[in-house]
Design a protein around this motif. Structure first.
Motif, mmCIF file in Angstrom:
data_model
loop_
_atom_site.group_PDB
_atom_site.id
_atom_site.type_symbol
_atom_site.label_atom_id
_atom_site.label_comp_id
_atom_site.label_asym_id
_atom_site.label_seq_id
_atom_site.Cartn_x
_atom_site.Cartn_y
_atom_site.Cartn_z
ATOM 1 N N ASN A 49 40.495 64.516 15.703
ATOM 2 C CA ASN A 49 41.025 65.293 15.745
ATOM 3 C C ASN A 49 41.276 65.876 14.465
ATOM 4 O O ASN A 49 41.174 67.029 14.492
ATOM 5 N N GLN A 50 40.985 65.302 13.507
ATOM 6 C CA GLN A 50 41.666 65.943 11.714
ATOM 7 C C GLN A 50 40.331 67.007 11.411
ATOM 8 O O GLN A 50 40.512 67.803 10.891
ATOM 9 N N GLU A 51 39.146 66.519 12.765
ATOM 10 C CA GLU A 51 37.507 67.642 12.108
ATOM 11 C C GLU A 51 37.736 68.874 12.811
ATOM 12 O O GLU A 51 37.094 69.163 12.804
ATOM 13 N N GLY A 52 39.026 68.792 13.848
ATOM 14 C CA GLY A 52 38.808 69.902 15.125
ATOM 15 C C GLY A 52 38.061 69.026 16.428
ATOM 16 O O GLY A 52 38.216 70.471 16.649
ATOM 17 N N LEU A 53 38.149 68.369 16.660
ATOM 18 C CA LEU A 53 37.342 67.613 17.446
ATOM 19 C C LEU A 53 38.275 67.019 18.481
ATOM 20 O O LEU A 53 39.001 65.684 18.436
ATOM 21 N N ALA A 54 38.601 67.732 19.943
ATOM 22 C CA ALA A 54 40.007 66.996 20.452
ATOM 23 C C ALA A 54 39.451 65.509 21.258
ATOM 24 O O ALA A 54 38.689 65.545 21.756
ATOM 25 N N ALA A 55 40.551 64.637 20.532
ATOM 26 C CA ALA A 55 39.790 63.576 20.949
ATOM 27 C C ALA A 55 40.983 63.050 21.047
ATOM 28 O O ALA A 55 41.842 62.806 20.937
ATOM 29 N N LYS A 56 41.026 61.559 22.103
ATOM 30 C CA LYS A 56 41.916 60.864 22.517
ATOM 31 C C LYS A 56 41.458 59.273 22.796
ATOM 32 O O LYS A 56 40.790 59.156 23.346
ATOM 33 N N TYR A 57 42.837 58.688 22.599
ATOM 34 C CA TYR A 57 42.555 56.905 22.436
ATOM 35 C C TYR A 57 42.801 56.387 23.903
ATOM 36 O O TYR A 57 43.837 57.081 24.187
ATOM 37 N N VAL A 58 41.987 56.230 25.111
ATOM 38 C CA VAL A 58 42.485 55.371 26.077
ATOM 39 C C VAL A 58 42.203 54.035 26.021
ATOM 40 O O VAL A 58 40.769 53.730 25.947
ATOM 41 N N GLY A 59 42.472 52.958 26.105
ATOM 42 C CA GLY A 59 42.487 51.487 25.510
ATOM 43 C C GLY A 59 42.003 50.938 27.431
ATOM 44 O O GLY A 59 42.848 51.640 28.356
ATOM 45 N N PRO A 60 41.459 50.096 27.685
ATOM 46 C CA PRO A 60 41.490 49.207 28.605
ATOM 47 C C PRO A 60 42.908 49.215 29.491
ATOM 48 O O PRO A 60 43.252 48.973 30.852
ATOM 49 N N ARG A 61 43.840 48.803 29.256
ATOM 50 C CA ARG A 61 45.262 48.075 29.884
ATOM 51 C C ARG A 61 45.611 49.651 29.933
ATOM 52 O O ARG A 61 45.822 49.847 31.739
ATOM 53 N N GLU A 62 45.631 51.162 30.089
ATOM 54 C CA GLU A 62 46.185 52.282 30.802
ATOM 55 C C GLU A 62 45.000 52.567 31.644
ATOM 56 O O GLU A 62 45.473 53.467 32.156
ATOM 57 N N ALA A 63 43.515 52.287 31.077
ATOM 58 C CA ALA A 63 42.830 52.616 32.163
ATOM 59 C C ALA A 63 42.593 51.717 33.223
ATOM 60 O O ALA A 63 40.927 52.336 34.413
ATOM 61 N N LYS A 64 42.794 50.372 32.790
ATOM 62 C CA LYS A 64 42.607 49.407 34.307
ATOM 63 C C LYS A 64 41.444 48.907 34.070
ATOM 64 O O LYS A 64 40.887 49.210 34.971
ATOM 65 N N LEU A 65 41.182 48.833 33.028
ATOM 66 C CA LEU A 65 39.817 47.600 33.109
ATOM 67 C C LEU A 65 40.170 46.523 32.850
ATOM 68 O O LEU A 65 40.499 46.057 32.313
ATOM 69 N N TRP A 66 39.733 46.164 34.721
ATOM 70 C CA TRP A 66 40.075 44.685 35.106
ATOM 71 C C TRP A 66 39.583 43.510 34.629
ATOM 72 O O TRP A 66 38.621 43.713 35.016
ATOM 73 N N VAL A 67 39.498 42.475 34.052
ATOM 74 C CA VAL A 67 38.353 42.092 33.675
ATOM 75 C C VAL A 67 39.175 40.757 34.171
ATOM 76 O O VAL A 67 40.118 40.162 34.356
ATOM 77 N N SER A 68 37.807 39.121 34.894
ATOM 78 C CA SER A 68 38.803 37.913 34.982
ATOM 79 C C SER A 68 39.538 37.208 34.037
ATOM 80 O O SER A 68 39.259 37.308 33.072
ATOM 81 N N ASP A 69 40.190 36.135 34.172
ATOM 82 C CA ASP A 69 40.803 35.246 33.859
ATOM 83 C C ASP A 69 40.493 33.985 33.001
ATOM 84 O O ASP A 69 40.491 33.030 33.204
ATOM 85 N N THR A 70 38.826 34.893 32.272
ATOM 86 C CA THR A 70 38.683 33.733 31.287
ATOM 87 C C THR A 70 38.214 34.247 30.063
ATOM 88 O O THR A 70 37.259 34.515 29.587
ATOM 89 N N PRO A 71 38.852 33.584 29.221
ATOM 90 C CA PRO A 71 39.090 33.610 27.592
ATOM 91 C C PRO A 71 37.760 33.926 27.419
ATOM 92 O O PRO A 71 36.948 32.909 26.947
#
Ligand code: ASP
Length: 458
Positions: free
Chosen positions: A132-154
Motif C-alpha cells: 500500500n505504501q508503494e501505491g499498490l492497493a493491497a489488503k491482508y486476509v487471513g485464514p480466520r476471516e476467509a474461513k480456511l478451515w482445517v482438521s484439528d491435528t496440530p
C-alpha cells in the motif's frame, strides 16, 4: 487470475521484499499473494519459524527465552525500518508477542502452532502495508476471516473440503490479497499449522478455490533440476513435469515443492509454475496435468537416505494365508507407517523411514515376529538409501532397468533391492547410504551426460 506464493528466502529482508513487490506489480493477474515467514538471509542464518519453535518451546517449558524473542523482533524491526514502514506496523509485531506470552488458555500443541503461525501472519500484515505504501492497493486476509478451515491435528493440518467453497469469494477481489501461508483454523477457532514448508499447501488450496489459471511458486532456484544440485554440479533444469513425476520425485527427496501441496492443484488441473524471485526472467519449471514425456527417458533422479529394512523369512510363506496381514498388523499396532514391501516366495522386506522407529521398537517387532508368527529369520538394518528414477517416457523404452543396473555395477555399487510398479513412471533401487552421491553422479552421467542429452523416446 494467478495465485502467487513466495517462500521464506524470497522474504528474508527488505531487498528481497522489493523484488517481490516488483514481481507482483508487473502482472495485474497476480491477485492473491501467499507468503511464508522470513527465511534465511545467508546459509548460516536462522529461519524465523525455527526461532518461533524455540520460543514456543521455552514458553511451554516455563522458561520463556527473552533472547530468542529479541532475535525475532529484530528481524521484523530491520525489515520495517529498511522499508520505512510506519511505526505502527512494527508495534503490531511487538504487541502480538506480548499477548501470546500471556496466553494460558491453550494446551502446549496449540500454543506451539499459534507461535509457528505468527511468522507468516505478521509477515503478511507487514507486506500488505508495504504494498500500500508503494501505491499498490493491497489488503491482508487471513485464514480466520476467509474461513480456511482445517482438521484439528496440530502440526499436521489437513484442509476441510468445505473451505474451498468458503474461499471462492476471494476471486472477486479488486485489491491484491496478501494471505499468510502455513496455517488454517479449526471449526473451534484454534490455529493449526500444516507440516513444515506448508505455505506451498496454502497457495495450492487458494489456487483451487479461486479457480486460478496458474499457481506460481516463487523460490530461490531457476528451476527444478533433474538431480540435486547439492550432489551433481550444474544439473540440467526440467522445463515440464507431470504431477505424477513431481509426486514421485518429491517422495524421494526433491524438496523444492511440498509433496502435499500438489493435491489441491491436481484436483482442478491447475498448472504449478516454479519460478525464481532472484531471476524472474528464468523460464522455471511447469508441473502439469497429464503425461509429459521429456526428451530423455528419465525426467529426474532423486535419492533419500536413512531408510530401514526389516527382513522376515518363513519357509512356505507363500502358502500361509494371512501371513503378510499379520506382519502388517504388528507394524500398525506399533504405530509405524510402512513405505514399501518387496516380497520373495519365502520372505518379505518391509521398508520404513529411519526416523519413524527407534532401535528398541524395531527390536521389539523382531521379537514379536519370532514369538507370534513363528518365523525362521527376522532382522533389521538401518542405512538404506532409496534411489528413484522417474519418467513418464520409461514405459515406451526397453532396457532402462538394464542401464541403471549396469551403471551401478560399473560403479561397484551393490543393489540391495529393486521395485517397479506396472505404471512404469518410476523405478526404485535400494543401495547403502554411503554410496548415495556416487550412485547419483553415475546415473546422471548415464542418462544426462552430454552425448545423451538429446536422446529421443521411441
Ligand atoms: N515457515 C514455515 C516453515 O519454515 C512454512 C513455509 O515456509 O512454507 O516450515
Amino acid at each position: 487470475m494467478k495465485v502467487i506464493k513466495f517462500g521464506g528466502s524470497s522474504l528474508a529482508n527488505a531487498t528481497q521484499l522489493r523484488k517481490v513487490f516488483n514481481i507482483v506489480k508487473s502482472d495485474s493477474s497476480r491477485k492473491i499473494v501467499v507468503v511464508s515467514a522470513p527465511g534465511k538471509r545467508s546459509s548460516d542464518d536462522e529461519k524465523v519459524t525455527d526461532l518461533l519453535i524455540q520460543l514456543a518451546t521455552s514458553h511451554i517449558e516455563g522458561n520463556y527465552d527473552e533472547e530468542v524473542l529479541k532475535k525475532i523482533l529484530v528481524r521484523y524491526k530491520e525489515i520495517s525500518d529498511e522499508l520505512e514502514l510506519k511505526p505502527e506496523v512494527f508495534e503490531l509485531v511487538r504487541i502480538h508477542f506480548k499477548n501470546l506470552k500471556e496466553r494460558n488458555d491453550l494446551s502446549s500443541e496449540y500454543l506451539m502452532d499459534a507461535y509457528k503461525a505468527s511468522g507468516e501472519d505478521l509477515n503478511a500484515r507487514l507486506i500488505a502495508s508495504y504494498f500500500n505504501q508503494e501505491g499498490l492497493a493491497a489488503k491482508y486476509v487471513g485464514p480466520r476471516e476467509a474461513k480456511l478451515w482445517v482438521s484439528d491435528t496440530p502440526g499436521e493440518a489437513r484442509v476441510l473440503e468445505e473451505s474451498y467453497h468458503e474461499l471462492e469469494y476471494l476471486q472477486l477481489t479488486n485489491e491484491v490479497i496478501v494471505f499468510p501461508g502455513f496455517y488454517g483454523v479449526t471449526k473451534e477457532g484454534k490455529i493449526v499449522t500444516f507440516s513444515r514448508g506448508g505455505s506451498d499447501i496454502t497457495g495450492s488450496i487458494l489456487a483451487n478455490a479461486v479457480n486460478a489459471d496458474e499457481y506460481e511458486n516463487f523460490t530461490d532456484v531457476d528451476a527444478i533440476y533433474v538431480a540435486s544440485p547439492k550432489i551433481v554440479h550444474k544439473p540440467l533444469p526440467i522445463d515440464v513435469l507431470s504431477y505424477t513425476e513431481m509426486r514421485e520425485l518429491s517422495y524421494a527427496g526433491f524438496s523444492v515443492f511440498h509433496t502435499e501441496a500438489l493435491l489441491p492443484s491436481i484436483k482442478k488441473g491447475i498448472p504449478v509454475h516454479v519460478c525464481n524471485t532472484n531471476n524472474p526472467e528464468a523460464s522455471g519449471t511447469y508441473i502439469m496435468k497429464g503425461k509429459v514425456t521429456s526428451p530423455n527417458v528419465i525426467s529426474g533422479i532423486a535419492s533419500s537416505p536413512g531408510f530401514v529394512s526389516i527382513y522376515v523369512k518363513k519357509y512356505l510363506m507363500n502358502h500361509e494365508i494371512g501371513f503378510l496381514r499379520k506382519v502388517l498388523t504388528i507394524f500398525e499396532e506399533e504405530g509405524i507407517s510402512i513405505e514399501h514391501i518387496p516380497t520373495g516366495i519365502d520372505d518379505a522386506t518391509i521398508i520404513i523411514r529411519g526416523e519413524d522407529a527407534t532401535d528398541e521398537q524395531l527390536e521389539s517387532i523382531v521379537e514379536r515376529f519370532y514369538a507370534e508368527l513363528d518365523v525362521d529369520e527376522a532382522s533389521f538394518t538401518r542405512g538404506l538409501c532409496l534411489i528413484m528414477l522417474v519418467g513418464e517416457g520409461m514405459v515406451n523404452m526397453v532396457g532402462t532397468t538394464a542401464r541403471v543396473a549396469s551403471t551401478l555395477a560399473r560403479t561397484q555399487i551393490n543393489i540391495e533391492l529393486y521395485n517397479q510398479g506396472v505404471s512404469e513412471v518410476s523405478m526404485m533401487f535400494g543401495i547403502l547410504d554411503q554410496y548415495e552421491k556416487k550412485a547419483i553422479r553415475a546415473l546422471y552421467d548415464e542418462f544426462f551426460g552430454e552425448e545423451k542429452e538429446y536422446q529421443v523416446v521411441e
